[in-house]
Design a protein around this motif. Structure first.
Motif, short mmCIF file in Angstrom:
data_model
loop_
_atom_site.label_atom_id
_atom_site.label_comp_id
_atom_site.label_asym_id
_atom_site.label_seq_id
_atom_site.Cartn_x
_atom_site.Cartn_y
_atom_site.Cartn_z
N UNK A 43 0.87 -1.14 -0.09
CA UNK A 43 0.14 -0.01 0.07
C UNK A 43 1.00 1.17 -0.11
N UNK A 44 0.55 2.07 -0.96
CA UNK A 44 1.26 3.40 -1.08
C UNK A 44 0.46 4.42 -0.59
N UNK A 45 0.79 5.28 0.71
CA UNK A 45 -0.01 6.35 1.11
C UNK A 45 -0.15 7.48 0.16
N UNK A 46 -0.92 7.53 -0.93
CA UNK A 46 -0.92 8.42 -1.96
C UNK A 46 -2.22 8.65 -2.34
N UNK A 47 -2.68 9.83 -2.09
CA UNK A 47 -4.24 10.15 -2.81
C UNK A 47 -4.35 10.06 -4.03
N UNK A 48 -5.14 9.32 -4.74
CA UNK A 48 -5.62 8.98 -6.19
C UNK A 48 -5.48 10.22 -6.83
N UNK A 49 -5.98 11.45 -6.26
CA UNK A 49 -6.26 12.64 -6.82
C UNK A 49 -5.03 13.46 -6.87
N UNK A 50 -4.00 12.94 -6.10
CA UNK A 50 -2.70 13.81 -6.21
C UNK A 50 -1.97 13.31 -7.20
N UNK A 51 -2.18 13.75 -8.43
CA UNK A 51 -1.64 13.16 -9.66
C UNK A 51 -0.15 13.11 -9.71
N UNK A 52 0.53 14.23 -9.39
CA UNK A 52 1.82 14.26 -9.29
C UNK A 52 2.48 13.11 -8.67
N UNK A 53 1.85 12.79 -7.39
CA UNK A 53 2.47 11.86 -6.61
C UNK A 53 2.40 10.58 -7.16
N UNK A 54 0.99 10.51 -7.75
CA UNK A 54 0.88 8.74 -8.48
C UNK A 54 1.97 8.78 -9.53
N UNK A 55 2.01 9.74 -10.50
CA UNK A 55 3.00 9.56 -11.51
C UNK A 55 4.34 9.36 -11.05
N UNK A 56 4.74 10.03 -9.81
CA UNK A 56 6.12 9.90 -9.25
C UNK A 56 5.96 8.37 -8.99
N UNK A 57 5.12 7.92 -8.03
CA UNK A 57 5.17 6.35 -7.81
C UNK A 57 5.36 5.37 -8.79
N UNK A 75 -11.04 11.82 -14.63
CA UNK A 75 -11.48 12.84 -14.97
C UNK A 75 -10.48 14.02 -14.98
N UNK A 76 -9.48 14.02 -14.02
CA UNK A 76 -8.55 15.07 -13.82
C UNK A 76 -7.20 14.91 -14.72
N UNK A 77 -7.24 13.73 -15.65
CA UNK A 77 -6.25 13.47 -16.63
C UNK A 77 -5.18 12.27 -16.17
N UNK A 78 -5.25 11.69 -15.21
CA UNK A 78 -4.29 10.93 -14.66
C UNK A 78 -3.77 9.82 -15.71
N UNK A 79 -4.60 9.38 -16.64
CA UNK A 79 -4.13 8.40 -18.00
C UNK A 79 -3.22 9.18 -18.73
N UNK A 80 -3.69 10.55 -19.00
CA UNK A 80 -2.87 11.02 -20.07
C UNK A 80 -1.42 11.44 -19.67
N UNK A 81 -1.28 11.79 -18.31
CA UNK A 81 -0.29 12.21 -17.59
C UNK A 81 0.68 10.75 -17.42
N UNK A 82 0.33 9.74 -17.43
CA UNK A 82 0.91 8.38 -17.32
C UNK A 82 1.55 8.27 -18.70
N UNK A 83 0.67 8.33 -19.68
CA UNK A 83 0.69 8.01 -21.23
C UNK A 83 2.01 9.15 -21.80
N UNK A 84 1.89 10.32 -21.30
CA UNK A 84 2.75 11.27 -21.64
C UNK A 84 4.32 10.85 -21.21
N UNK A 85 4.37 10.24 -20.16
CA UNK A 85 5.87 9.62 -19.72
C UNK A 85 5.87 8.44 -20.16
N UNK A 86 5.11 7.83 -21.22
CA UNK A 86 5.26 6.50 -21.80
C UNK A 86 4.94 5.29 -21.18
N UNK A 87 4.17 5.62 -20.04
CA UNK A 87 3.81 4.68 -19.28
C UNK A 87 2.37 3.91 -19.59
#
Ligand code: AMP
Ligand code: GLY
Length: 427
Positions: A43-57, A75-87
């Motif tokens: 378990x990683x203590x990260x809020x799902x809406x803290x996109x910066x920290x999710x991408x960092x993890x 809805x906030x764009x987490x998937x786009x953020x991951x894809x932009x990093x090639x994830x």
């Protein structure tokens, strides 16, 4: 393989459980997870809406596949953020997630694609909305267009109630940002059905169909909630009906989203009303797996889940899922005061032996400093039973739900009542 599941509710526990069951060698991370997911991975203590920290993890742990559970980060764009990093990520980008995050957008897409749904109009100002409601037949439905955690749709028996609801949303801002755009629509009679499609935007693999129980009280009385229980499969979801849903709802919606430059990837959840004539019409779309539907649908998948999600996340067509026979029922145990003001902190006791085929998925729980499991949310636990038929699954889920104890436990003993009635009639 390393997989990150984003979210911390019953749906995410069920997802992590299903992935682990399929391949115990997969390294699972859950952000933030809950006490139920802890034995399955980290378990990683990260809020799902803290996109910066999710991408960092995702980067720090070099995650191969990220699966996003809840709608808010999508809805906030987490998937786009991951894809932009090639994830590699399973879940739609922000533009396609608007199918859930904006009911006004969903209605537009359905109108453009000729998808059957309730006739509706969208409003941003109160006088226009009130004028539209004036000659509208009763009952009618008023919906906040934005994300409102299952509380944004108000079925109004009368125009007076509709006017009050519109005033609360557009006049008094009582639904916040979500209620600044409002959809008014015709009431649809019938039986609801949740159809969850895993899709790369073109090809579809359907999960077993499920039925949710949104109202708080037995007999479907009381306020709408996030869901008080679910079961799968559902007898009305015949192969012929599901074929119609594909042809009339899923395919045209996916094609229209692609035309709008919002190609889909992930689970497209169609919340349907099956009318008295057997025709499906869309109540709503969600951009993710349902909660608590996932807690009955995934236990019925025998194998092939990880492969299917992995393929879709890379844009390939989904591979086939192998289903197990039998039925699943989940009963939600909620905290006193749910859905408005759930009381927190009660100690939970789960018997060490539960009926055969029962799995307890955690949602709003936490472990305190003394190692005691406590209530820490609105929906607390999901008690899922899998058995060879519906009646047995229902009986076991109910028996286990009764055996789990915490002060103020709120639950429905009638999960699956429609299916039970059908079976009694058919017997
Ligand atoms: P929604 O947030 O759009 O899923 O709506 C929540 C619940 O309200 C649905 O699951 C239905 O039970 C009910 N509902 C919403 N729209 C309608 C409609 N047009 N006709 C009948 N019931 C509806
Ligand atoms: N069970 C309804 C939902 O997930 O939105």
């Amino acid at each position: 393989m390393k997989i990150l599941v984003v979210g911390g509710g019953g749906r995410e526990h069920a997802l992590a459980w299903a992935l682990h069951r399929e391949d115990p060698t997969v390294r699972l991370f859950i952000a933030p997870g809950n006490p139920g997911t802890a034995p399955l991975g980290s378990n990683l203590p990260i809020s799902p809406t803290d996109l910066d920290r999710v991408v960092e993890a995702v980067e720090a742990h070099d995650i191969d596949l990220t699966i996003v559970g809840p709608e808010a980060p999508l809805a906030m764009g987490l998937a786009d953020r991951c894809r932009a990093r090639g994830r590699t990520v399973f879940g739609p980008g922000q533009a396609a997630a608007a199918i859930e995050a904006s009911k006004a957008f969903a209605k537009e897409v359905m109108q453009q694609a000729n998808v059957p749904t309730a006739a509706s109009r969208t409003f941003t100002t109160l006088p226009e909305a009130l004028a539209y409601v004036e000659p509208h037949p009763e009952p009618l439905v008023v919906k906040a267009s934005g994300l409102a955690a299952g509380k944004g749709a108000v079925v109004c028996a009368t125009r007076v109630q509709a006017r009050d609801t519109l005033t609360a949303m557009l006049g008094e801002d009582r639904f916040g940002e979500a209620g600044r755009v409002v959809v008014v629509e015709e009431f649809m009679a019938g039986e609801e059905l949740s159809v969850l499609a895993i899709t790369n935007g073109e090809a579809i693999e359907l999960l077993p169909a499920a039925q949710d129980h949104k109202r708080l009280g037995e007999g479907d009385q009381g306020p709408n909630t996030g869901g008080m229980g679910a079961y799968s499969p559902v007898a009305i979801a015949t192969p012929a009906l599901l074929e119609r849903v594909r042809r009339e709802v899923l395919d045209p919606t996916l094609a229209q989203l692609a035309r709008l430059g919002a190609p889909y990837n992930g689970v497209l959840y169609a919340g349907l009303m099956i009318g008295p004539d057997g025709s499906p019409r869309v109540v709503e779309f969600n951009c993710r797996l349902g909660d608590p539907e996932t807690q009955v649908v995934l236990p019925l998948v025998e194998s092939g889940l990880t492969e299917c999600l992995w393929r879709v996340a890379r844009g390939e067509p989904p591979s086939a899922l192998r289903r197990r026979s039998g039925a699943a029922v989940t009963t939600v145990l909620a905290a006193r005061g749910y859905p408005d003001h759930p009381e927190q902190g009660a100690a939970i006791t789960i018997p060490t032996t539960l009926p055969e085929g029962v799995t307890v998925f955690h949602a709003g729980t936490a472990i305190d400093g003394n190692g005691t499991l406590r209530v820490a949310g609105g929906r607390v636990l999901n008690v899922t039973a899998v058995a060879r038929d519906f009646a047995e699954a229902q009986a076991r889920s109910r028996a286990a739900a009764a055996a789990i104890g915490f002060e103020g436990k709120l639950w429905r003993r009638d999960i699956g009542w429609r299916e039970a009635m059908r079976q009694t009639r058919g017997a």
